[in-house]
Structures are given as C-alpha cells and as structure tokens.
Write an enzyme that holds these catalytic residues in place. Structure first.
Site, PDB file in Angstrom:
ATOM      1  N   CYS A 284      -0.397   2.759   6.481  1.00 42.43           N
ATOM      2  CA  CYS A 284       0.109   1.423   6.775  1.00 42.43           C
ATOM      3  C   CYS A 284       0.353   0.666   5.480  1.00 42.43           C
ATOM      4  CB  CYS A 284      -0.856   0.658   7.665  1.00 42.43           C
ATOM      5  SG  CYS A 284      -2.512   0.446   6.968  1.00 42.43           S
TER       6      CYS A 284
ATOM      7  N   CYS B 184       0.816  -1.220   0.000  1.00 44.22           N
ATOM      8  CA  CYS B 184       0.000   0.000   0.000  1.00 44.22           C
ATOM      9  C   CYS B 184       0.849   1.270   0.000  1.00 44.22           C
ATOM     10  CB  CYS B 184      -0.911   0.029   1.217  1.00 44.22           C
ATOM     11  SG  CYS B 184      -2.136  -1.296   1.254  1.00 44.22           S
TER      12      CYS B 184
ATOM     13  N   HIS C  85      -9.494   2.952  -1.999  1.00 41.62           N
ATOM     14  CA  HIS C  85      -8.043   2.822  -1.765  1.00 41.62           C
ATOM     15  C   HIS C  85      -7.405   2.088  -2.944  1.00 41.62           C
ATOM     16  CE1 HIS C  85      -4.238   1.868  -0.059  1.00 41.62           C
ATOM     17  NE2 HIS C  85      -4.587   0.819   0.674  1.00 41.62           N
TER      18      HIS C  85
END
Length: 417
Positions: free
Chosen positions: A403, A92, A373
């Site tokens: 994160c 991510c 996301h």
C-alpha cells in the site's frame, strides 16, 4: 516486447529510525543510497558507463534528501558521469514503482541497463520534520494539506485508517496481534538461518569502519501476552484536529464512511517499524546480460499500478494483485511466494482473507512489523526477499505489492530463472 531481467538485488540491514540511536542515523541520505549502488556495481563488475538510468525512490523528500538522490548517490558511489539519475515519489511504493519503471523502459527497448531502488532516512526525516514544526511550519497529519483536495477526497492519519479498516472488516485486535507475533517468529527463523544473507550488505563509514551488519529492529521475544499490554498508538489522532479544515482525523473518515465505528487498536507491535535503510535492483535486457556474461536470477513477468479509496488509504494491494495477475495471465494458485508489506497488520491480514491465500506462502520470512519499513526502500527489499526465497525453496513465481499513501499500490510478478 523485450525481456527485463533481474541480475541482482541488494539492501542494507535496517537500522532504528531515531536520530542518535540507530547505527545509520548519522549518515547523509545520499551516502546511504550510495552504499547499495556501490554494492550493485562491485558485486556484478558493472561498467557504469552502460547504465542508462538510476531510477530512485524517496518518500520523505525534505532537507538533505530533497534533491535528486538518485543522481547524486550514483556519483557518490563512483558511477560514470554518463549514468543518469532521477528521483520519484509514490510514498511507500516509491522504490517498487522505480523498479517497475526501470523494467518498463527495458521491455520497451529504450534502455538496456537500469539500476532501480529507494532509500529512506526516517531518523533524519523525523528530526527534520520536528524542526520544521518547532519553527511553525507543517502540521501533524499524514494526509494532504490541500484544502481543495481534502474537500473532495478526505485523507486521514494512516494509523487511524488502519483502525478504520479493522472495524469495517471486523478484524479484532487479538487476531492482529497473533499476526504480529508470527511476523516476529518468521523473521527470527530467517535471520538465524541466514536467509537474508545473499541480499544484505555491510554498511561502512567513510573510514571503512562497520556501521551496521545486522538487523537492529526485530524483537524475537515478542509474545501475544506482551502485545496485549500495549497502548494503541493512534488513539490521540482519532480526535485530534487535522489541517487544513479543522476536522479530526476520525471525522475525515466518517464523513465518507459514516457507519464505521473506529476503535483504536493498532500499536507498535502490529505496525511497521520506523527504520533507516536502502535497497537496489540491477535490471538488464536479455541481450545485454548475454553479451556481458551476467547471469539473470529472474525475469519480470508483469507489473501494475492501481488506486483505491484515498480516505481508507491502505486497501489497494488486493486490487493491485488481481490486476497484475490478470496482466500476467496467471492465477493466485500459480504464485509460490507472496510479499505484501506489513505497513499495519490489518493490511496483510485483509490481503490474505480477501484473496483466500495459503498463509504459509505469504511473507514467509516475516515482514515490516518485525524488520521495519524504510518507506521508499521497502519495495525493492521485498523483491529481493521474494527472489531469495524462490531460490531457496525452488519456487517459480513471486508476487510483490504494498500500500501507498493516497490509496495506491504498485505490484510486480517475477519468475525465477
């Protein structure tokens, strides 16, 4: 140390990450990335022969997205062949790390112009991953498939990790649902007031037809009553055997944290949306900007990368924020705009509680729960969102972090010019 400037930040709208349903799902992954690279080039009249590197992030590097997307997308976007391109993966955090690396190269004096960013075709990744599973390849987990590593550092399903953290921190489902509703409310206001307009481009197909010019994912009619009716999304994983050691995803966590009683609570309304999208940041040295008449919007103050528990996986943003603040010589009270990715509601909620932050300054315009996301694209999106908000509100400093799988978090502090 040389200054690194942010000249511009662009992103696509976010599209539903399901093949055949989302407006962007028919695109080639390199074409999606090329759309923002072309926008950066055209908006800033950039001589791409001057671009030292295109540093790109892709997390689901498989199939059509498995090659050097940064290089290929730059060529697709009409960049000069002299502009190099490289693609990296920090899950991510890939796009944010790409930005940090680009800024570091400029601050070191080795580069003058870098385009950094990331892209993710979650629709394609899920489709391609399903085909692999149907063919007998790959498992259903989100952790490492390396049995040696799993024996040393068990890594579970991310949703199960989110539920475990909520249990450890004694954060309730209603509290997280209140956070989810607020994310939707803030995003709705931001969209209606055009707060994302400066950074958001319209995506076209090869014939010039509009593919997407608005956010597809938000659900502004979300209510706490509605969220209370949703079934936890990761309950099935809790007792599901993982690969490669046969332990369940719950057992992978409890073998390290034996006292945690994991209760499934996270669901689609308090987890980040699965979407497609891309984003890019134009970074230059101070000297290059002045010589070529480019007006900087912000400067990079400090950057940091840090790791935390790979078993809980999602807790690194707090130490990352502390580390980057220390590097910048700033305190939390100096930060006007905070952007922490809403991978799961518990990540942002814990972040606010641990740092004792003013909620009005955190994810002011909503986050990934409302907007989605697009994994590697999210970091640069958050940078652009923070910068737009600093300019709108007149703030000075913005801190962005998120994160990443494996228990990591990159972070960056920018200063509005």
């Amino acid at each position: 140390m040389a200054e690194a400037y942010i000249i511009d930040a662009v992103r696509t709208p976010r599209s539903i990450g399901k093949m055949g349903k989302g407006a962007l799902s028919t695109m080639h992954p390199e074409h999606l990335a090329a759309s923002v690279l072309e926008a950066i080039k055209d908006r800033n009249h950039l001589d791409t022969a001057d671009v030292d590197d295109v540093i790109w992030g892709v997390s689901a590097a498989m199939g059509l997205a498995a090659g050097d997307v940064g290089r290929n997308a730059a060529l697709d976007a009409g960049y000069d062949v002299k502009a190099g391109g490289v693609t990296l993966n920090r899950f991510c955090g890939s796009g944010l790390t790409a930005t940090n690396l680009g800024a570091g190269m400029i601050m070191s004096g080795m580069h003058d112009v870098v385009v950094a960013g990331g892209s993710e075709m979650m629709s394609y990744a899920n489709y391609y991953g399903q085909k692999l599973r149907e063919g007998g390849f790959g498992g259903g987990g989100m952790g490492s498939g390396n049995p040696r590593l799993q024996a040393k550092h068990p890594q579970s399903n991310q949703g199960v990790c989110a539920d475990a953290i909520a249990a450890i921190e004694n954060i309730s489902r209603p509290e997280l649902e209140a956070f989810g509703v607020e994310s939707q409310r803030r995003a709705d206001i931001a969209i209606k007031e055009g707060r994302f307009a400066k950074s958001t481009i319209t995506v076209h197909d090869d014939d010039g037809n509009v593919l997407l010019d608005h956010e597809e994912y938000p659900r502004p009619d979300t209510t706490t009553e509605g969220l209370a009716q949703l079934k936890p999304a990761f309950e099935m994983f809790l007792n599901l055997p993982s690969e490669p050691n046969g332990k369940t995803y719950g057992e992978l966590i409890t073998q390290v944290y034996p006292d945690v009683d994991i209760k499934p609570i996270h669901h689609v309304g308090i987890s980040s949306g699965v979407v497609d999208g891309a984003s890019a940041i134009l970074l230059t040295s101070k000297e290059y900007a002045e010589k070529h008449g480019l007006k900087p919007r912000a400067r990079i103050v400090a950057m940091a990368e840090i790791g935390d528990s790979p078993t809980l996986m999602l807790n690194a943003p707090v130490p990352a924020a502390k580390k980057v603040l220390a590097k910048a010589g700033l305190t939390k009270d100096d930060i006007d705009v905070w952007e922490v990715n809403e991978a799961f509601a518990v990540v942002a909620e814990k972040f606010i509680r641990d740092l004792d932050l003013d909620r009005a300054k955190v994810n002011i315009n909503g986050g990934s729960i409302a907007l989605g996301h697009p994994i590697a694209a999210t970091g640069p999106i958050l940078i652009g969102t923070a910068l737009d908000e600093l300019e709108r509100s007149g703030g000075r400093y913005g801190l962005i972090t998120m994160c990443a799988a494996g228990g990591m978090a990159p972070a960056i502090i920018i200063e509005r010019i």
